[in-house]
Scaffold this motif. Structure first.
Motif, PDB file in Angstrom:
ATOM      1  N   THR A  89       6.217  -4.780 -11.841  1.00  0.00           N
ATOM      2  CA  THR A  89       5.963  -4.504 -10.436  1.00  0.00           C
ATOM      3  C   THR A  89       5.050  -3.294 -10.239  1.00  0.00           C
ATOM      4  N   GLY A  90       5.100  -2.328 -11.146  1.00  0.00           N
ATOM      5  CA  GLY A  90       4.345  -1.098 -10.946  1.00  0.00           C
ATOM      6  C   GLY A  90       4.779  -0.367  -9.687  1.00  0.00           C
ATOM      7  N   ASP A  91       6.040  -0.501  -9.314  1.00  0.00           N
ATOM      8  CA  ASP A  91       6.558   0.077  -8.071  1.00  0.00           C
ATOM      9  C   ASP A  91       7.066   1.485  -8.322  1.00  0.00           C
ATOM     10  N   GLY A  92       6.230   2.464  -8.025  1.00  0.00           N
ATOM     11  CA  GLY A  92       6.602   3.857  -8.268  1.00  0.00           C
ATOM     12  C   GLY A  92       7.617   4.405  -7.292  1.00  0.00           C
ATOM     13  N   ARG A  93       7.976   3.628  -6.262  1.00  0.00           N
ATOM     14  CA  ARG A  93       8.956   4.104  -5.291  1.00  0.00           C
ATOM     15  C   ARG A  93      10.379   3.953  -5.798  1.00  0.00           C
TER      16      ARG A  93
ATOM     17  N   ALA B  55       0.841  -1.198   0.000  1.00  0.00           N
ATOM     18  CA  ALA B  55       0.000   0.000   0.000  1.00  0.00           C
ATOM     19  C   ALA B  55       0.877   1.249   0.000  1.00  0.00           C
ATOM     20  N   ASP B  56       0.514   2.222  -0.824  1.00  0.00           N
ATOM     21  CA  ASP B  56       1.275   3.469  -0.895  1.00  0.00           C
ATOM     22  C   ASP B  56       1.053   4.346   0.328  1.00  0.00           C
ATOM     23  N   SER B  57      -0.066   4.181   0.988  1.00  0.00           N
ATOM     24  CA  SER B  57      -0.355   4.988   2.164  1.00  0.00           C
ATOM     25  C   SER B  57      -1.158   4.155   3.157  1.00  0.00           C
ATOM     26  N   ALA B  58      -1.130   4.584   4.411  1.00  0.00           N
ATOM     27  CA  ALA B  58      -1.834   3.845   5.454  1.00  0.00           C
ATOM     28  C   ALA B  58      -3.327   3.808   5.152  1.00  0.00           C
TER      29      ALA B  58
ATOM     30  N   SER C   1      13.348   4.053  -8.880  1.00  0.00           N
ATOM     31  CA  SER C   1      13.642   4.940 -10.001  1.00  0.00           C
ATOM     32  C   SER C   1      13.202   4.299 -11.312  1.00  0.00           C
ATOM     33  N   VAL C   2      12.809   5.147 -12.253  1.00  0.00           N
ATOM     34  CA  VAL C   2      12.390   4.661 -13.564  1.00  0.00           C
ATOM     35  C   VAL C   2      13.520   3.888 -14.236  1.00  0.00           C
ATOM     36  N   TRP C   3      14.729   4.375 -14.114  1.00  0.00           N
ATOM     37  CA  TRP C   3      15.845   3.743 -14.828  1.00  0.00           C
ATOM     38  C   TRP C   3      16.106   2.337 -14.334  1.00  0.00           C
ATOM     39  N   SER C   4      15.856   2.086 -13.061  1.00  0.00           N
ATOM     40  CA  SER C   4      16.094   0.736 -12.533  1.00  0.00           C
ATOM     41  C   SER C   4      14.969  -0.217 -12.883  1.00  0.00           C
ATOM     42  N   ARG C   5      13.882   0.319 -13.470  1.00  0.00           N
ATOM     43  CA  ARG C   5      12.720  -0.510 -13.736  1.00  0.00           C
ATOM     44  C   ARG C   5      12.401  -0.629 -15.218  1.00  0.00           C
ATOM     45  N   HIS C   6      13.329  -0.251 -16.101  1.00  0.00           N
ATOM     46  CA  HIS C   6      13.089  -0.469 -17.524  1.00  0.00           C
ATOM     47  C   HIS C   6      12.795  -1.948 -17.764  1.00  0.00           C
ATOM     48  N   TYR C   7      11.824  -2.196 -18.620  1.00  0.00           N
ATOM     49  CA  TYR C   7      11.401  -3.582 -18.835  1.00  0.00           C
ATOM     50  C   TYR C   7      12.548  -4.435 -19.365  1.00  0.00           C
ATOM     51  N   SER C   8      12.738  -5.595 -18.756  1.00  0.00           N
ATOM     52  CA  SER C   8      13.699  -6.579 -19.255  1.00  0.00           C
ATOM     53  C   SER C   8      12.980  -7.909 -19.384  1.00  0.00           C
ATOM     54  N   ILE C   9      13.443  -8.730 -20.290  1.00  0.00           N
ATOM     55  CA  ILE C   9      12.789 -10.012 -20.558  1.00  0.00           C
ATOM     56  C   ILE C   9      13.215 -11.016 -19.493  1.00  0.00           C
ATOM     57  N   PRO C  10      12.262 -11.592 -18.772  1.00  0.00           N
ATOM     58  CA  PRO C  10      12.625 -12.512 -17.682  1.00  0.00           C
ATOM     59  C   PRO C  10      13.261 -13.788 -18.192  1.00  0.00           C
ATOM     60  N   ARG C  11      14.109 -14.311 -17.375  1.00  0.00           N
ATOM     61  CA  ARG C  11      14.697 -15.626 -17.651  1.00  0.00           C
ATOM     62  C   ARG C  11      13.766 -16.690 -17.081  1.00  0.00           C
TER      63      ARG C  11
ATOM     64  N   ARG D 291       0.317   6.128 -15.166  1.00  0.00           N
ATOM     65  CA  ARG D 291      -0.272   6.338 -13.846  1.00  0.00           C
ATOM     66  C   ARG D 291      -0.016   5.163 -12.921  1.00  0.00           C
ATOM     67  N   GLU D 292      -0.022   3.938 -13.483  1.00  0.00           N
ATOM     68  CA  GLU D 292       0.214   2.732 -12.692  1.00  0.00           C
ATOM     69  C   GLU D 292       1.680   2.315 -12.695  1.00  0.00           C
ATOM     70  N   HIS D 293       2.557   3.209 -13.167  1.00  0.00           N
ATOM     71  CA  HIS D 293       4.003   2.987 -13.143  1.00  0.00           C
ATOM     72  C   HIS D 293       4.423   1.759 -13.963  1.00  0.00           C
ATOM     73  N   LEU D 294       3.682   1.502 -15.045  1.00  0.00           N
ATOM     74  CA  LEU D 294       4.051   0.432 -15.976  1.00  0.00           C
ATOM     75  C   LEU D 294       4.680   1.001 -17.243  1.00  0.00           C
TER      76      LEU D 294
END
Length: 329
Positions: free
Chosen positions: A178-182, A56-59, A184-194, A152-155
């Motif tokens: 993950t849609g994890d907006g917490r 959850a992003d907030s309580a 950085s964008v650069w660490s979450r660039h889409y990569s193809i899973p193994r 908006r959903e960080h995808l």
């Protein structure tokens, strides 16, 4: 089924048939990507994070997964995200971080933009014929709306030009599931899973190529796709339940997947399309009502499901339309 629900399903079936050419054109575009790509995969890997509830992003905020957040919304956001995964995995090997090189719209008819990979469902309110220019504008609006929801959903991340500037949406970068907006964008660039059982951070579900090539990615609603992914994930996590079926009680379904009753109710349609098998409780009617009288002691049992892996082998549009039109009032 209520008369309102019957009318809604009939209208959906009629819209599918009316726009069948647009759905076929979009399906053909995906087939081109598959045929031209060097990978020719049998299955496409989706990280389970897409359907697992985020922190959850907030309580006090309710649990929600990226897919569940998009499920009740109008538009093509979840569909476009899965198509972007299909596009990336058709072109690149596992482990590679994928930079988007596809424009929003095709330029002078060369190549395909993201807008071309969605059915062109464009309605002119005044009833006048839709011109070619109007059709392209409508297709662009569909894709832009989908990308805005994904951001908006960080995808997805839209970088570069400011809002309203030409070419702004050619700068889109798809992000991981993950849609994890917490982070950085650069660490979450889409990569193809193994595909490996030894990499829990890359835990995945697999969608067959027929999900894309037979048009299911376009024809299913976002809610239906989300519910299917949940059931698929449960079946992979609990292989011992292959014969008895998998399930989640309501509270667990919300906490783990963020899927609420209105989205979960689409399991009825998924069973009708032949994509899952629902193992019914004999004390329930097909629509879920308890058949026993209140004076009798009875604890309702959750529905159990198994995935029918060959369900996507049939053409999506005709299968779905036929089922929707066959429903009794």
């Amino acid at each position: 089924m209520s008369s309102r629900e019957e009318s809604r399903q009939e209208k959906r079936a009629q819209a599918l048939v009316k726009n069948s050419a647009a759905y076929e054109t979009a399906r053909t575009e995906l087939a081109k990507i598959y045929d031209e790509g060097p990978r020719n995969r049998l299955h496409y890997a989706i990280r389970r994070d897409l359907v697992h509830a985020r922190h959850a992003d907030s309580a006090g905020s309710a649990p929600s997964s990226p897919a569940a957040a998009l499920a009740p919304l109008k538009g093509w956001a979840l569909h476009l995200y899965l198509i972007a995964i299909f596009d990336a995995q058709s072109r690149r090997p596992a482990g590679v971080t994928v930079a988007n090189t596809r424009p929003l719209c095709s330029v002078n008819g060369t190549g395909s933009g993201w807008a071309d990979l969605l059915p062109a469902i464009v309605v002119k309110r005044d009833g006048a014929p839709i011109t070619k220019k109007g059709l392209r504008a409508g297709m662009r609006r569909q894709a832009v709306h989908a990308l805005n929801l994904l951001e908006r959903e960080h995808l997805a991340a839209i970088r570069g030009a400011p809002p309203g500037a030409p070419g702004r949406y050619n700068q889109v970068q798809f992000l991981d599931e993950t849609g994890d907006g917490r982070r950085s964008v650069w660490s979450r660039h889409y990569s193809i899973p193994r595909i490996s059982p030894f990499e829990p951070s890359h835990a995945i579900v697999l969608l067959p190529k027929s999900f894309f090539l037979n048009g299911w990615v376009h024809v299913l609603t976002a809610a239906e796709i989300t519910t299917y992914l949940m059931i698929l994930d449960l079946q992979i996590r609990h292989p011992e339940a292959a014969s008895t079926g998998v399930f989640k009680v309501a509270s667990q379904r919300v906490d783990r997947y963020g899927i609420r009753r209105d989205v979960y109710a689409t399991h009825r349609q998924l069973a009708g399309y032949g994509l899952i098998r629902r193992l019914d409780d004999p004390n329930r009617s097909p629509d879920g009502r308890i058949l026993r009288r209140s004076s009798q002691r009875y604890v309702s049992q959750p529905y159990r499901f198994t995935v029918l892996h060959d369900g996507f082998d049939r053409p999506a549009l005709t299968t779905v339309a036929a089922h929707l039109l066959s429903q009794p009032g």
